[in-house]
Scaffold this active site. Sequence first.
Site, PDB file in Angstrom:
ATOM      1  N   SER A  17      35.468  47.935  40.927  1.00 39.06           N
ATOM      2  CA  SER A  17      36.865  48.240  41.258  1.00 39.06           C
ATOM      3  C   SER A  17      37.717  48.734  40.098  1.00 39.06           C
ATOM      4  CB  SER A  17      37.526  47.022  41.904  1.00 39.06           C
ATOM      5  OG  SER A  17      37.076  46.900  43.235  1.00 39.06           O
ATOM      6  N   LYS A  29      39.379  52.047  40.417  1.00 38.73           N
ATOM      7  CA  LYS A  29      40.685  52.271  41.041  1.00 38.73           C
ATOM      8  C   LYS A  29      41.766  52.628  40.027  1.00 38.73           C
ATOM      9  CE  LYS A  29      39.655  49.588  45.148  1.00 38.73           C
ATOM     10  NZ  LYS A  29      38.570  48.644  45.091  1.00 38.73           N
ATOM     11  N   SER A  34      43.228  45.623  45.810  1.00 39.47           N
ATOM     12  CA  SER A  34      41.924  46.269  45.641  1.00 39.47           C
ATOM     13  C   SER A  34      41.424  46.871  46.942  1.00 39.47           C
ATOM     14  CB  SER A  34      40.902  45.282  45.062  1.00 39.47           C
ATOM     15  OG  SER A  34      39.762  45.970  44.592  1.00 39.47           O
TER      16      SER A  34
END
Length: 182
Positions: free
Chosen positions: A55, A58, A112
């Site tokens: 993640s 991102k 997330s």
Amino acid sequence: MKRWKGIFLAFLLVLTQIPAAQAVGTSASSAILMEAGSGRVLYEHNADEPRLIASITKLMTALVAVEETSDLYQVITVEPEWLEGVEGSSLYLKAGDQLTLETLLYGLLLQSGNDAAQVIACWIGEDLEGFARLMNEKARELGMTNTHFTNPSGLNQEEHYSSAYDMALLACACLENPTVAN
């Protein structure tokens, strides 16, 4: 003489309270500590070794998004094809939902949300491949030489990787961008 004894005892007391310097260590497979303002590396361990990045991807999604549009309050209508194949953490977006880019960015970074990542990517890049191209262009611009993006969310895919050093470069770029940093 009493005064000097007092000063000497105070000095000894201070010396015994100063912690000894210790070597930095980690159990991580790779790591880096970089000073954000200067880019100076303070500590590294296998920092150039390509790894799965999950993640933290991102951050690049957010950086590309805010650099590609100046209007965070533009309303985006979620298209059904933008939600196809979304896995993992989610904001539970549905086709037809209308949200501002700012709201999607909050969902991307704070929750997330993989669906938020995919909606942002398809809205800006027209599709996931187009957005991945933008991400890889930005990576090259930042000097990220051990990085390749294939998706906006960080789900594991072949050819989706980066290194600790490259992620530190990305983090520095995010901190320099007032919209992403705030």
